[in-house]
Design a protein around this motif. Structure first.
Motif, PDB file in Angstrom:
ATOM      1  N   ILE A  97       0.831  -1.207   0.000  1.00 57.81           N
ATOM      2  CA  ILE A  97       0.000   0.000   0.000  1.00 57.81           C
ATOM      3  C   ILE A  97       0.866   1.258   0.000  1.00 57.81           C
ATOM      4  N   LEU A  98       1.877   1.287   0.828  1.00 57.85           N
ATOM      5  CA  LEU A  98       2.769   2.446   0.877  1.00 57.85           C
ATOM      6  C   LEU A  98       3.460   2.673  -0.459  1.00 57.85           C
ATOM      7  N   LYS A  99       3.856   1.600  -1.095  1.00 60.61           N
ATOM      8  CA  LYS A  99       4.489   1.698  -2.413  1.00 60.61           C
ATOM      9  C   LYS A  99       3.491   2.206  -3.450  1.00 60.61           C
ATOM     10  N   ASN A 100       2.266   1.664  -3.405  1.00 57.86           N
ATOM     11  CA  ASN A 100       1.246   2.064  -4.370  1.00 57.86           C
ATOM     12  C   ASN A 100       0.897   3.546  -4.252  1.00 57.86           C
ATOM     13  N   GLN A 105       1.683   5.595 -11.652  1.00 56.37           N
ATOM     14  CA  GLN A 105       1.362   4.701 -12.764  1.00 56.37           C
ATOM     15  C   GLN A 105       0.595   3.468 -12.308  1.00 56.37           C
ATOM     16  N   TYR A 106       0.165   3.469 -11.073  1.00 59.62           N
ATOM     17  CA  TYR A 106      -0.455   2.280 -10.490  1.00 59.62           C
ATOM     18  C   TYR A 106      -1.656   1.777 -11.303  1.00 59.62           C
ATOM     19  N   ILE A 107      -2.585   2.659 -11.612  1.00 61.45           N
ATOM     20  CA  ILE A 107      -3.780   2.247 -12.362  1.00 61.45           C
ATOM     21  C   ILE A 107      -3.424   1.922 -13.805  1.00 61.45           C
ATOM     22  N   LYS A 112      -2.880  -2.173 -18.102  1.00 61.79           N
ATOM     23  CA  LYS A 112      -2.094  -2.923 -19.072  1.00 61.79           C
ATOM     24  C   LYS A 112      -2.389  -4.418 -18.982  1.00 61.79           C
ATOM     25  N   ILE A 113      -2.799  -4.866 -17.791  1.00 62.35           N
ATOM     26  CA  ILE A 113      -3.145  -6.273 -17.598  1.00 62.35           C
ATOM     27  C   ILE A 113      -4.605  -6.525 -17.963  1.00 62.35           C
ATOM     28  N   VAL A 114      -5.491  -5.630 -17.521  1.00 65.53           N
ATOM     29  CA  VAL A 114      -6.923  -5.814 -17.758  1.00 65.53           C
ATOM     30  C   VAL A 114      -7.274  -5.552 -19.220  1.00 65.53           C
ATOM     31  N   LEU A 148      -3.951   9.434 -11.761  1.00 63.35           N
ATOM     32  CA  LEU A 148      -3.762   7.996 -11.981  1.00 63.35           C
ATOM     33  C   LEU A 148      -4.224   7.540 -13.361  1.00 63.35           C
ATOM     34  N   GLY A 149      -4.994   8.369 -14.046  1.00 62.94           N
ATOM     35  CA  GLY A 149      -5.385   8.041 -15.408  1.00 62.94           C
ATOM     36  C   GLY A 149      -6.608   7.157 -15.551  1.00 62.94           C
ATOM     37  N   PHE A 150      -7.549   7.254 -14.614  1.00 63.68           N
ATOM     38  CA  PHE A 150      -8.822   6.541 -14.801  1.00 63.68           C
ATOM     39  C   PHE A 150      -9.525   7.105 -16.031  1.00 63.68           C
ATOM     40  N   ASP A 151     -10.280   6.269 -16.713  1.00 57.59           N
ATOM     41  CA  ASP A 151     -11.015   6.703 -17.903  1.00 57.59           C
ATOM     42  C   ASP A 151     -12.340   7.360 -17.547  1.00 57.59           C
TER      43      ASP A 151
END
Length: 317
Positions: A97-100, A105-107, A112-114, A148-151
């Motif tokens: 969580i602290l890293k996130n 670029q987390y989202i 990139k996976i989804v 975070l770049g949510f659509d």
């Protein structure tokens, strides 16, 4: 370009106007799946957003995503599965969580996976609410939506949150100011969650005037009194005012039989819905995959459904 014709790179290049155009071109055959990401997923080691995408969802909404403690079960902890039940598991989660929190670029990494459009629920709760700050529709969280770049963002109400129509309206105004013209705003309530209902002409018109791109309504057959005719009347109004309409299954009926899902999908299409939504209270924080599949086959047939499922998430032109 239609939703089921998109290639992997399109999900990263398309912005608000492009996505709205794709939804319109798809003629009522766009599917949004809502997923809870704050608890163990349906499948061990696979996040609910990934499963929803695999079963042909075009848009995947993260519910209970906490901007103050970003963590997605099945995605962030997939390498920790052997540690479940061991004290170190909680410690490792806190480290992640602290890293996130520092990773802008987390989202985008999840996306990139989804390989789908990703959105997030935010709730404009009253100021005196005890609701977690990371889930609220605040200026701070909306700025993080942008960073975070949510659509898209869904401004709505989970049960017992005290969210009112006035709160949603103010949330839309704040969101449009902060998000500008590149991020979609979806607004409304699926049922009697929060406080009171929003099912009247004046409120819907106000939401659109404030900047909502998509208005969500209960799907026919999910809320008492919501018939095809009533839903169609609201959708006709929404279209007349220049917005799109999304019918929703948010009453735990997303976990009902496949026959029920098929019936609701047919009625929603007859009512003129641009997007059909399935909620996160089926099983383990998402609609059962077979129900997602049934909805997809019902509104767009096997050809487009199987193409959506079979095309590799990372296939490019």
């Amino acid at each position: 370009m239609r939703m089921f014709d998109l290639f992997y790179e399109d999900y990263f290049q398309m912005k608000r106007e492009d996505i709205l155009s794709a939804i319109t071109s798809t003629e009522g055959r766009t599917i949004m799946a809502e997923t809870i990401i704050s608890t163990f997923p349906l499948l061990d080691g696979v996040s609910n957003p990934e499963t929803a995408a695999a079963f042909s969802a075009d848009m995947v909404t993260l519910n209970t995503f906490n901007f103050e403690a970003p963590f997605i079960f099945g995605y962030d902890d997939s390498h920790l599965s052997p540690l479940i039940g061991i004290p170190d598991y909680t410690t490792e989660i806190q480290k992640i969580i602290l890293k996130n929190k520092e990773d802008h670029q987390y989202i985008q990494k999840l996306k990139k996976i989804v390989g789908r459009f990703l959105g997030v629920n935010l709730e404009p709760v009253p100021e005196d609410s005890t609701y977690p700050k990371g889930l609220r529709c605040t200026a701070e969280n909306l700025q993080k939506v942008k960073t975070l770049g949510f659509d898209y963002v869904v401004i709505t109400a989970n049960p017992s949150t005290g969210v009112t129509s006035e709160g949603i309206l103010e949330g839309i105004r704040t969101a449009r100011t902060i998000l500008g013209t590149e991020i979609l705003i979806v607004a409304g309530k699926m049922h009697g969650a929060g406080a009171g209902n929003i099912y009247d002409v004046e409120t819907i018109e106000a939401f659109i005037a404030a900047g909502a791109d998509i208005i969500l309504l209960p799907a026919p057959g999910t809320v008492p009194g919501f018939t095809v005719e009533l839903t169609k009347n609201f959708i006709d109004l929404i279209h007349k005012k220049g917005a799109l309409a999304m019918t929703t299954i948010g009453t735990s009926q997303e976990g009902a039989t496949e026959t029920f899902i098929e019936s609701v999908a047919q009625m929603s299409k007859m009512a003129g819905a641009d997007i059909q939504h399935t909620g996160d209270c089926g099983v383990s924080g998402m609609t059962p995959p077979e129900n997602l599949l049934r909805m997809s086959i019902t509104i767009r047939g096997r050809r487009h459904t199987y193409r959506k499922m079979s095309r590799s998430p990372h296939r490019v032109r």
